[in-house]
Design a protein around this motif. Structure first.
Motif, PDB file in Angstrom:
ATOM      1  N   VAL A 152       0.833  -1.208   0.000  1.00  0.00           N
ATOM      2  CA  VAL A 152       0.000   0.000   0.000  1.00  0.00           C
ATOM      3  C   VAL A 152       0.863   1.251   0.000  1.00  0.00           C
ATOM      4  N   ALA A 153       2.176   1.073   0.088  1.00  0.00           N
ATOM      5  CA  ALA A 153       3.108   2.201   0.096  1.00  0.00           C
ATOM      6  C   ALA A 153       4.457   1.714  -0.403  1.00  0.00           C
ATOM      7  N   GLY A 154       5.336   2.655  -0.727  1.00  0.00           N
ATOM      8  CA  GLY A 154       6.683   2.284  -1.142  1.00  0.00           C
ATOM      9  C   GLY A 154       7.483   1.735   0.018  1.00  0.00           C
ATOM     10  N   ASN A 155       8.463   0.903  -0.290  1.00  0.00           N
ATOM     11  CA  ASN A 155       9.284   0.271   0.748  1.00  0.00           C
ATOM     12  C   ASN A 155      10.643   0.952   0.929  1.00  0.00           C
ATOM     13  N   ASP A 156      10.813   2.138   0.330  1.00  0.00           N
ATOM     14  CA  ASP A 156      12.121   2.781   0.356  1.00  0.00           C
ATOM     15  C   ASP A 156      12.330   3.691   1.567  1.00  0.00           C
ATOM     16  N   VAL A 157      11.268   3.932   2.352  1.00  0.00           N
ATOM     17  CA  VAL A 157      11.411   4.723   3.584  1.00  0.00           C
ATOM     18  C   VAL A 157      10.676   4.017   4.713  1.00  0.00           C
ATOM     19  N   ASP A 158      11.002   4.388   5.961  1.00  0.00           N
ATOM     20  CA  ASP A 158      10.409   3.719   7.123  1.00  0.00           C
ATOM     21  C   ASP A 158       8.894   3.827   7.136  1.00  0.00           C
ATOM     22  N   GLU A 159       8.360   5.011   6.794  1.00  0.00           N
ATOM     23  CA  GLU A 159       6.908   5.200   6.851  1.00  0.00           C
ATOM     24  C   GLU A 159       6.187   4.226   5.925  1.00  0.00           C
ATOM     25  N   GLY A 160       6.744   4.000   4.737  1.00  0.00           N
ATOM     26  CA  GLY A 160       6.134   3.056   3.802  1.00  0.00           C
ATOM     27  C   GLY A 160       6.214   1.630   4.294  1.00  0.00           C
ATOM     28  N   ARG A 161       7.366   1.256   4.844  1.00  0.00           N
ATOM     29  CA  ARG A 161       7.521  -0.111   5.352  1.00  0.00           C
ATOM     30  C   ARG A 161       6.566  -0.376   6.513  1.00  0.00           C
ATOM     31  N   ILE A 162       6.379   0.627   7.379  1.00  0.00           N
ATOM     32  CA  ILE A 162       5.454   0.466   8.507  1.00  0.00           C
ATOM     33  C   ILE A 162       4.031   0.276   8.004  1.00  0.00           C
ATOM     34  N   LYS A 163       3.640   1.022   6.979  1.00  0.00           N
ATOM     35  CA  LYS A 163       2.298   0.865   6.418  1.00  0.00           C
ATOM     36  C   LYS A 163       2.108  -0.535   5.830  1.00  0.00           C
ATOM     37  N   ASN A 164       3.136  -1.060   5.198  1.00  0.00           N
ATOM     38  CA  ASN A 164       3.020  -2.377   4.567  1.00  0.00           C
ATOM     39  C   ASN A 164       3.001  -3.519   5.580  1.00  0.00           C
ATOM     40  N   ARG A 165       3.560  -3.301   6.759  1.00  0.00           N
ATOM     41  CA  ARG A 165       3.535  -4.319   7.821  1.00  0.00           C
ATOM     42  C   ARG A 165       2.200  -4.228   8.553  1.00  0.00           C
ATOM     43  N   ARG A 166       1.235  -4.969   8.087  1.00  0.00           N
ATOM     44  CA  ARG A 166      -0.133  -4.819   8.592  1.00  0.00           C
ATOM     45  C   ARG A 166      -0.814  -6.172   8.661  1.00  0.00           C
ATOM     46  N   VAL A 167      -1.880  -6.212   9.437  1.00  0.00           N
ATOM     47  CA  VAL A 167      -2.707  -7.418   9.545  1.00  0.00           C
ATOM     48  C   VAL A 167      -4.146  -7.040   9.294  1.00  0.00           C
ATOM     49  N   GLU A 168      -4.765  -7.678   8.301  1.00  0.00           N
ATOM     50  CA  GLU A 168      -6.171  -7.456   7.979  1.00  0.00           C
ATOM     51  C   GLU A 168      -7.044  -8.484   8.695  1.00  0.00           C
ATOM     52  N   VAL A 169      -8.286  -8.107   8.931  1.00  0.00           N
ATOM     53  CA  VAL A 169      -9.245  -8.997   9.598  1.00  0.00           C
ATOM     54  C   VAL A 169     -10.407  -9.237   8.633  1.00  0.00           C
ATOM     55  N   TRP A 170     -10.689 -10.516   8.373  1.00  0.00           N
ATOM     56  CA  TRP A 170     -11.788 -10.910   7.475  1.00  0.00           C
ATOM     57  C   TRP A 170     -12.779 -11.791   8.235  1.00  0.00           C
ATOM     58  N   VAL A 171     -14.059 -11.583   7.968  1.00  0.00           N
ATOM     59  CA  VAL A 171     -15.080 -12.375   8.652  1.00  0.00           C
ATOM     60  C   VAL A 171     -16.008 -13.041   7.627  1.00  0.00           C
ATOM     61  N   ASN A 172     -16.354 -14.296   7.907  1.00  0.00           N
ATOM     62  CA  ASN A 172     -17.303 -15.036   7.055  1.00  0.00           C
ATOM     63  C   ASN A 172     -18.733 -14.794   7.524  1.00  0.00           C
TER      64      ASN A 172
END
Length: 455
Positions: free
Chosen positions: A435-455
């Motif tokens: 969801v963001a570039g991986n070339d700076v800390d802010e982008g890497r933090i955004k990409n390190r995420r956990v989504e929640v899905w419900v059936n």
């Protein structure tokens, strides 16, 4: 040998990732003290994004929650300052002051003992936290309270045909290196730049996520504004104008989609801002010194986090942290397993993220755990209805990225298990779908995420 060392590191990381703690439920205190010497019950200084509308609206809500009467907001003699007053049943007047001159002014006011709460549209800086260390840890979960999610919208004149821009293009535009609309594929003409003032958290966010990322500084030709409304209205009246603003202040201008790195262009929609996937999404904070024990300050923070407070957040054009289920449409760019998930489940409007430089869930995520559990209980989804999906930033070894992303999902799983949530599945997709570039800390933090899905 290398494999053994890697296994040991992963084992240690797993132990760290699986640590976390849920906060106790919030409740608004009753019978708050009434100042007897005509002094304000509470002083709030800082962000114009918060203080212009949202802050006073939350204060009004708290005063009514306390059973006070004749609640009203009046402008002070100084621009961007208001006084919210109410009366008790005995006729005593209670008032709260809000000054909205920029996020940095809030922390300066705390240091000078001129405020009880700092409103900020960016995280506290290291030096600000050091300056306020005598008042407690301003980065602790008690002091740092995320009250809403906002998106910094890039706005144009409604007649401008451009629909999307990259963060790199934006950096060059606002640095003055791209100065004509033809260079961006638009109609010819000079680009007129509009930006918030130096004290603004909106400007700090844009500077951090766009300008500094590409080593740029804001052009001296940019016209600066303390008022969000004035900036937006100026852009909407200038066919050559471009600016950036908080989501509620788009007003009559046109917002464009923004792409960062390899991520797809995203409009600042409520769902993409709620999950913080939109590249220029940001959190809105109230900071209160934990050592001061100001009861009105604590009550306001607790009210802001309550369902009533979050309803006020939504009413004022920001994105509330209320958990909702969202139907996601599959696209060919998604991994096949993820596409299958979109067909059989719905995604919750929250992503769990981790503290910078840490494997611990951040302050917002700790409160989001409670919100998710409450949602699952209300909707009878505690037993094998939840799938957690972890993502991460790019690594040299894709398998390692996949493993780490699953460990992040397992960290959330552990906290949900403490609340009697039996999961359906836990998956890790590694560096897929950034969801963001991986070339700076802010982008890497955004990409390190956990989504929640419900059936």
């Amino acid at each position: 040998m290398l494999r053994a060392v890697f296994s040991l590191r992963v084992s240690r990381l797993a132990t760290t990732l699986l640590a976390g703690v849920l906060l106790a439920p919030l409740s608004v205190s009753a019978a708050l003290p009434i100042p007897a010497d005509n002094t304000p019950a509470l002083r709030i200084q800082g962000s114009n994004t918060i203080g212009a509308q949202l802050g006073p609206a939350l204060v009004e809500g708290l005063l009514r929650k306390q059973g006070l009467q004749s609640v009203q907001t009046e402008s002070a003699a100084t621009p961007n300052e208001v006084r919210i007053s109410a009366t008790t049943a005995e006729g005593k007047v209670v008032f709260i002051e809000v000054a909205a001159h920029g996020s940095g002014t809030g922390f300066a006011a705390l240091k000078a003992n001129l405020a009880d709460i700092a409103a900020s549209s960016r995280p506290i800086k290291n030096q600000e936290a050091l300056d306020l260390a005598a008042s407690g840890d301003l980065r602790s979960h008690k002091a740092e309270q995320v009250i809403a999610i906002d998106g910094v919208a890039v706005i144009l004149h409604p007649g401008n045909p451009l629909r999307e821009l990259t963060t790199e293009q934006l950096a060059k535009v606002f640095a003055g290196q791209i100065s004509n609309w033809e260079e961006l594929g638009g109609s010819g003409g000079p680009i007129h730049l509009y930006a918030r003032d130096e004290q603004s958290g909106t400007y700090e966010t844009f500077k951090e996520l766009v300008l500094l990322k590409y080593g740029k500084t804001l052009s001296r030709n940019a016209t600066r504004f303390e008022s969000s409304e004035q900036l937006s209205d100026r852009v909407s009246q200038d066919r050559f104008g471009i600016g950036f603003i908080g989501l509620p202040y788009v007003r009559h201008a046109k917002a464009v989609a923004v792409a960062d790195g390899e991520a797809k262009p995203m409009l600042p929609t409520a769902s993409l801002i709620a999950t913080e996937d939109y590249p220029l999404s940001r959190r809105l904070y109230l900071y209160l010194p934990p050592n001061l024990h100001q009861r009105w300050a604590n009550a306001l923070v607790q009210f802001a986090q309550s369902p009533d407070g979050q309803a006020i957040v939504a009413q004022n054009g920001f994105v509330a942290q209320t958990v909702q289920a969202i139907k996601v449409q599959a696209t060919p760019q998604m991994p096949r397993d993820y596409q299958a998930l979109t067909r059989e489940a719905q995604r919750l409007s929250v992503n769990f993220r981790f503290a910078q430089g840490s494997a611990k869930l951040d302050n917002k995520a700790q409160l989001d755990l409670k919100r998710v559990v409450d949602y699952l209980k209300r909707n009878d989804k505690l037993n094998q209805s939840v799938t957690l999906v972890g993502f991460g930033d790019a690594k040299t070894d894709p398998e390692r990225a996949t493993l780490l992303s699953k460990l992040r999902a397992m960290a959330v799983r552990r906290e949900l298990l403490k609340n009697d949530v039996i999961l359906r599945d836990v998956r890790g997709f590694g560096e897929e779908m950034p969801v963001a570039g991986n070339d700076v800390d802010e982008g890497r933090i955004k990409n390190r995420r956990v989504e929640v899905w419900v059936n």
